[in-house]
Design a protein around this motif. Structure first.
Motif, PDB file in Angstrom:
ATOM      1  N   SER A  17     -17.223   1.104  -2.312  1.00  0.00           N
ATOM      2  CA  SER A  17     -16.229   0.687  -1.498  1.00  0.00           C
ATOM      3  C   SER A  17     -15.954  -0.771  -1.666  1.00  0.00           C
ATOM      4  O   SER A  17     -14.785  -1.219  -1.731  1.00  0.00           O
ATOM      5  CB  SER A  17     -16.608   1.052  -0.141  1.00  0.00           C
ATOM      6  OG  SER A  17     -16.251   2.485   0.133  1.00  0.00           O
ATOM      7  N   ASP A  18     -17.054  -1.401  -1.998  1.00  0.00           N
ATOM      8  CA  ASP A  18     -16.981  -2.711  -1.950  1.00  0.00           C
ATOM      9  C   ASP A  18     -17.047  -3.289  -3.534  1.00  0.00           C
ATOM     10  O   ASP A  18     -16.440  -4.417  -3.685  1.00  0.00           O
ATOM     11  CB  ASP A  18     -18.246  -3.461  -1.478  1.00  0.00           C
ATOM     12  CG  ASP A  18     -18.244  -3.341   0.074  1.00  0.00           C
ATOM     13  OD1 ASP A  18     -17.481  -3.049   0.422  1.00  0.00           O
ATOM     14  OD2 ASP A  18     -19.489  -3.559   0.542  1.00  0.00           O
ATOM     15  N   SER A  21     -12.048  -5.349  -6.829  1.00  0.00           N
ATOM     16  CA  SER A  21     -10.816  -5.090  -6.053  1.00  0.00           C
ATOM     17  C   SER A  21      -9.449  -4.819  -6.453  1.00  0.00           C
ATOM     18  O   SER A  21      -9.518  -5.256  -7.726  1.00  0.00           O
ATOM     19  CB  SER A  21     -10.838  -6.822  -5.211  1.00  0.00           C
ATOM     20  OG  SER A  21      -9.551  -6.626  -4.660  1.00  0.00           O
ATOM     21  N   ALA A  39      -3.529  -3.760  -0.936  1.00  0.00           N
ATOM     22  CA  ALA A  39      -4.002  -4.132   0.269  1.00  0.00           C
ATOM     23  C   ALA A  39      -4.670  -3.044   1.129  1.00  0.00           C
ATOM     24  O   ALA A  39      -5.240  -2.981   2.052  1.00  0.00           O
ATOM     25  CB  ALA A  39      -2.712  -4.784   1.323  1.00  0.00           C
ATOM     26  N   ASP A  40      -4.059  -1.818   0.674  1.00  0.00           N
ATOM     27  CA  ASP A  40      -4.736  -0.540   1.093  1.00  0.00           C
ATOM     28  C   ASP A  40      -6.205  -0.195   0.500  1.00  0.00           C
ATOM     29  O   ASP A  40      -6.631   0.793   0.940  1.00  0.00           O
ATOM     30  CB  ASP A  40      -3.922   0.600   0.895  1.00  0.00           C
ATOM     31  CG  ASP A  40      -2.406   0.290   1.756  1.00  0.00           C
ATOM     32  OD1 ASP A  40      -2.739   0.143   2.850  1.00  0.00           O
ATOM     33  OD2 ASP A  40      -1.583   0.522   1.097  1.00  0.00           O
ATOM     34  N   TYR A  41      -6.614  -1.054  -0.330  1.00  0.00           N
ATOM     35  CA  TYR A  41      -7.912  -0.822  -1.231  1.00  0.00           C
ATOM     36  C   TYR A  41      -9.067  -1.392  -0.465  1.00  0.00           C
ATOM     37  O   TYR A  41      -8.826  -2.458  -0.064  1.00  0.00           O
ATOM     38  CB  TYR A  41      -7.591  -1.277  -2.421  1.00  0.00           C
ATOM     39  CG  TYR A  41      -9.136  -0.851  -3.446  1.00  0.00           C
ATOM     40  CD1 TYR A  41      -9.072   0.593  -4.116  1.00  0.00           C
ATOM     41  CD2 TYR A  41      -9.881  -1.755  -3.578  1.00  0.00           C
ATOM     42  CE1 TYR A  41     -10.209   0.718  -4.752  1.00  0.00           C
ATOM     43  CE2 TYR A  41     -11.003  -1.361  -4.245  1.00  0.00           C
ATOM     44  CZ  TYR A  41     -11.040  -0.219  -4.720  1.00  0.00           C
ATOM     45  OH  TYR A  41     -12.310   0.094  -5.640  1.00  0.00           O
ATOM     46  N   ILE A  43      -9.486   2.664   0.091  1.00  0.00           N
ATOM     47  CA  ILE A  43      -8.792   3.616   1.065  1.00  0.00           C
ATOM     48  C   ILE A  43      -9.921   4.147   2.158  1.00  0.00           C
ATOM     49  O   ILE A  43      -9.643   4.416   3.244  1.00  0.00           O
ATOM     50  CB  ILE A  43      -8.154   4.836   0.250  1.00  0.00           C
ATOM     51  CG1 ILE A  43      -6.991   4.352  -0.463  1.00  0.00           C
ATOM     52  CG2 ILE A  43      -7.858   6.021   1.330  1.00  0.00           C
ATOM     53  CD1 ILE A  43      -6.240   5.111  -1.318  1.00  0.00           C
ATOM     54  N   LYS A  45     -12.289   2.798   3.586  1.00  0.00           N
ATOM     55  CA  LYS A  45     -12.550   1.816   4.668  1.00  0.00           C
ATOM     56  C   LYS A  45     -11.091   1.510   5.523  1.00  0.00           C
ATOM     57  O   LYS A  45     -11.042   1.490   6.658  1.00  0.00           O
ATOM     58  CB  LYS A  45     -13.237   0.569   4.093  1.00  0.00           C
ATOM     59  CG  LYS A  45     -14.562   0.740   3.650  1.00  0.00           C
ATOM     60  CD  LYS A  45     -15.126  -0.667   3.719  1.00  0.00           C
ATOM     61  CE  LYS A  45     -16.609  -0.660   3.276  1.00  0.00           C
ATOM     62  NZ  LYS A  45     -17.257  -1.580   3.290  1.00  0.00           N
ATOM     63  N   LYS A  46     -10.041   1.207   4.821  1.00  0.00           N
ATOM     64  CA  LYS A  46      -8.774   0.973   5.308  1.00  0.00           C
ATOM     65  C   LYS A  46      -7.994   2.250   5.899  1.00  0.00           C
ATOM     66  O   LYS A  46      -7.007   1.784   6.677  1.00  0.00           O
ATOM     67  CB  LYS A  46      -8.250  -0.084   4.511  1.00  0.00           C
ATOM     68  CG  LYS A  46      -8.661  -1.286   4.153  1.00  0.00           C
ATOM     69  CD  LYS A  46      -7.966  -2.388   3.439  1.00  0.00           C
ATOM     70  CE  LYS A  46      -8.721  -3.534   3.232  1.00  0.00           C
ATOM     71  NZ  LYS A  46      -8.142  -4.514   2.399  1.00  0.00           N
ATOM     72  N   HIS A  47      -8.074   3.330   5.147  1.00  0.00           N
ATOM     73  CA  HIS A  47      -7.438   4.342   5.756  1.00  0.00           C
ATOM     74  C   HIS A  47      -8.019   5.646   5.645  1.00  0.00           C
ATOM     75  O   HIS A  47      -7.627   6.619   5.013  1.00  0.00           O
ATOM     76  CB  HIS A  47      -6.037   4.539   4.921  1.00  0.00           C
ATOM     77  CG  HIS A  47      -4.954   3.142   4.885  1.00  0.00           C
ATOM     78  ND1 HIS A  47      -4.132   2.880   6.017  1.00  0.00           N
ATOM     79  CD2 HIS A  47      -4.874   2.587   3.994  1.00  0.00           C
ATOM     80  CE1 HIS A  47      -3.477   1.823   5.864  1.00  0.00           C
ATOM     81  NE2 HIS A  47      -4.132   1.592   4.618  1.00  0.00           N
TER      82      HIS A  47
END
Length: 171
Positions: A17-18, A21, A39-41, A43, A45-47
């Motif tokens: 995940s990290d 970018s 900005a959604d990356y 996914i 973690k963010k969505h």
């Protein structure tokens, strides 16, 4: 032992995940409101709600305990075309259209049974198929599975193999 495996799995997922970018090299471009962007990356973690698992499970349900208990099964972990499309949107909006194209092809292939994908893969190897066999595969992909991009890829392979004398019977 299962604690160390679970710790390792969590560590690997965190690193995935990290790592890197999607916004590196991002290009400013207009985006529709429902389209994913850099900005959604990532996914996951963010969505996490975008990630569908099986028929009735959530991304958060993927734990070592749930896998070991049988609550989460192998078939629950099959990737869904929707998330591949979202990953492609992120790539496109980060200026990586070629990667979006690959995600789109992958999304199409989720509709094709695994065994058939392997058969098609083998048929695409040089000298394994006639031009007509490849064209039949392309028609099957397009008409039976709606895999238009993949069908085009197979048609292109048929033309290239014909030109390069790589069709069955050419050797």
């Amino acid at each position: 032992m299962s604690e160390s495996v679970e710790t390792l799995v969590k560590q690997i997922l965190a690193e995935l995940s990290d790592s890197g970018s999607a916004s590196q090299g991002a290009v400013n471009r207009p985006v529709s409101s429902d389209e994913a962007t850099a900005a959604d990356y990532p996914i996951s973690k963010k969505h996490p709600d975008w990630i569908k698992v099986g028929q009735d499970k959530k991304f958060e349900d993927i734990t070592l305990e749930n896998i070991l208990s049988g609550y989460v099964k192998a078939e629950d972990l099959r990737i869904k075309p929707e998330i591949l499309i979202k990953q492609g949107e992120i790539a496109k909006n980060a200026g990586r259209e070629a990667i979006q194209y690959n995600f789109s092809r992958a999304a199409e292939l989720t509709k094709v049974p695994d065994a058939r994908v392997l058969e098609i893969y083998n048929a695409l190897r040089p000298y394994r198929s006639s031009k007509q066999e490849l064209l039949d595969i392309a028609n099957e992909l397009e008409n039976q599975y709606g895999a238009v991009i993949c069908a085009g890829f197979v048609r292109e392979a048929a033309e290239n193999y014909e030109r390069r004398k790589k069709l069955k019977g050419d050797n």
